[in-house]
Design a protein around this motif. Structure first.
Motif, PDB file in Angstrom:
ATOM      1  N   GLY A  36      27.421  16.575  16.587  1.00 18.59           N
ATOM      2  CA  GLY A  36      28.443  17.445  16.509  1.00 18.59           C
ATOM      3  C   GLY A  36      28.217  18.832  15.847  1.00 18.59           C
ATOM      4  O   GLY A  36      28.933  19.749  15.841  1.00 18.59           O
ATOM      5  N   TYR A  37      26.804  19.011  15.752  1.00 21.46           N
ATOM      6  CA  TYR A  37      26.380  20.287  14.943  1.00 21.46           C
ATOM      7  C   TYR A  37      25.304  20.905  15.802  1.00 21.46           C
ATOM      8  O   TYR A  37      24.343  20.166  16.525  1.00 21.46           O
ATOM      9  CB  TYR A  37      25.748  19.996  13.509  1.00 21.46           C
ATOM     10  N   GLY A  38      25.191  21.936  16.194  1.00 18.16           N
ATOM     11  CA  GLY A  38      24.325  22.592  16.833  1.00 18.16           C
ATOM     12  C   GLY A  38      24.551  23.225  18.215  1.00 18.16           C
ATOM     13  O   GLY A  38      25.622  23.550  18.559  1.00 18.16           O
ATOM     14  N   TYR A  39      23.622  23.421  18.960  1.00 17.34           N
ATOM     15  CA  TYR A  39      23.784  24.148  20.205  1.00 17.34           C
ATOM     16  C   TYR A  39      23.644  23.112  21.327  1.00 17.34           C
ATOM     17  O   TYR A  39      23.144  22.303  21.361  1.00 17.34           O
ATOM     18  CB  TYR A  39      22.699  25.228  20.195  1.00 17.34           C
ATOM     19  N   GLY A  40      24.545  23.257  22.476  1.00 19.71           N
ATOM     20  CA  GLY A  40      24.164  22.623  23.590  1.00 19.71           C
ATOM     21  C   GLY A  40      23.040  22.892  24.314  1.00 19.71           C
ATOM     22  O   GLY A  40      22.789  24.175  24.290  1.00 19.71           O
ATOM     23  N   PHE A  41      22.751  21.967  25.460  1.00 16.96           N
ATOM     24  CA  PHE A  41      21.584  22.363  26.143  1.00 16.96           C
ATOM     25  C   PHE A  41      21.565  21.493  27.600  1.00 16.96           C
ATOM     26  O   PHE A  41      22.379  20.545  27.404  1.00 16.96           O
ATOM     27  CB  PHE A  41      20.238  22.049  25.566  1.00 16.96           C
ATOM     28  N   ASP A  42      21.178  22.129  28.519  1.00 17.97           N
ATOM     29  CA  ASP A  42      20.975  21.217  29.711  1.00 17.97           C
ATOM     30  C   ASP A  42      19.715  21.436  30.487  1.00 17.97           C
ATOM     31  O   ASP A  42      19.196  22.552  30.564  1.00 17.97           O
ATOM     32  CB  ASP A  42      22.271  21.729  30.988  1.00 17.97           C
ATOM     33  N   TYR A  43      19.039  20.462  30.691  1.00 18.87           N
ATOM     34  CA  TYR A  43      17.826  20.381  31.098  1.00 18.87           C
ATOM     35  C   TYR A  43      18.078  19.776  32.931  1.00 18.87           C
ATOM     36  O   TYR A  43      18.535  18.707  33.043  1.00 18.87           O
ATOM     37  CB  TYR A  43      16.791  19.621  30.561  1.00 18.87           C
ATOM     38  N   ASP A  44      17.348  20.702  33.663  1.00 20.93           N
ATOM     39  CA  ASP A  44      17.636  20.029  34.940  1.00 20.93           C
ATOM     40  C   ASP A  44      16.271  19.244  35.540  1.00 20.93           C
ATOM     41  O   ASP A  44      16.090  19.093  36.749  1.00 20.93           O
ATOM     42  CB  ASP A  44      17.795  21.083  36.206  1.00 20.93           C
ATOM     43  N   GLY A  45      15.439  18.940  34.403  1.00 25.98           N
ATOM     44  CA  GLY A  45      14.509  18.026  34.853  1.00 25.98           C
ATOM     45  C   GLY A  45      12.965  18.688  35.223  1.00 25.98           C
ATOM     46  O   GLY A  45      12.134  18.175  35.346  1.00 25.98           O
ATOM     47  N   GLN A  46      13.129  20.106  35.337  1.00 28.83           N
ATOM     48  CA  GLN A  46      11.766  20.966  35.261  1.00 28.83           C
ATOM     49  C   GLN A  46      11.426  21.153  33.829  1.00 28.83           C
ATOM     50  O   GLN A  46      12.042  20.648  32.807  1.00 28.83           O
ATOM     51  CB  GLN A  46      12.019  22.196  36.000  1.00 28.83           C
ATOM     52  N   THR A  47      10.202  21.942  33.778  1.00 22.89           N
ATOM     53  CA  THR A  47      10.016  22.473  32.496  1.00 22.89           C
ATOM     54  C   THR A  47      10.803  23.509  31.965  1.00 22.89           C
ATOM     55  O   THR A  47      11.031  24.510  32.529  1.00 22.89           O
ATOM     56  CB  THR A  47       8.650  23.066  32.371  1.00 22.89           C
ATOM     57  N   LYS A  48      11.723  23.447  31.022  1.00 18.58           N
ATOM     58  CA  LYS A  48      12.709  24.307  30.683  1.00 18.58           C
ATOM     59  C   LYS A  48      12.854  24.327  29.141  1.00 18.58           C
ATOM     60  O   LYS A  48      12.153  23.446  28.476  1.00 18.58           O
ATOM     61  CB  LYS A  48      13.937  23.817  31.001  1.00 18.58           C
TER      62      LYS A  48
END
Length: 144
Positions: A36-48
């Motif tokens: 519940g603390y921090g920043y959201g992220f999304d990786y699409d499976g590549q190097t990100k």
């Protein structure tokens, strides 16, 4: 005879300590991270990379993978320091493997090297080559 008994007792103690250590270490390595603390992220499976965020403390970087579109896919993450337009791998070789539901407090030396910002690099594996795989979760540059 006394030396033989001491050696036998010492060997038994060492074996017990080794067994206890094997059961304790996985729980330490997978220390819980509050999603519940921090920043959201999304990786699409590549190097990100995650977004760059200000690093305030010498503490670990927290990350949790809350969702994955493929149960067999995973990503490996490292911590990078950011100074201006340059980024530096300050993970000192520590890599963390994330599947859905895993979380880690990731060691790093960003603040110790006077980098003002931090980001996390993820590299996906076992990714669906046609559609990709999306990983979702939370991360925090500072754990208090």
């Amino acid at each position: 005879m006394v030396i033989k008994k001491l050696l036998k007792t010492g060997a038994c103690f060492a074996a017990m300590a080794l067994i206890v250590g094997m059961y304790i270490s996985p729980s330490i390595a997978r220390a819980s991270y509050d999603k519940g603390y921090g920043y959201g992220f999304d990786y699409d499976g590549q190097t990100k990379y995650t977004n760059e965020e200000k690093k305030e403390t010498y503490s670990s970087v927290g990350m949790e993978c809350t969702d994955s579109e493929d149960e067999y896919a995973y990503y490996v993450a490292r911590v990078f320091g950011v100074d201006g337009d340059d980024d530096f791998d300050y993970s000192h070789g520590y890599e963390y493997t994330f599947y859905e539901g895993t979380s880690y407090e990731m060691l790093n030396w960003v603040k110790e090297n006077n980098c003002p910002k931090v980001k996390v690099r993820g590299i996906g594996y076992r990714i669906d080559s046609e559609y990709g795989t999306v990983f979702t979760g939370y991360w925090s540059p500072d754990l208090y």
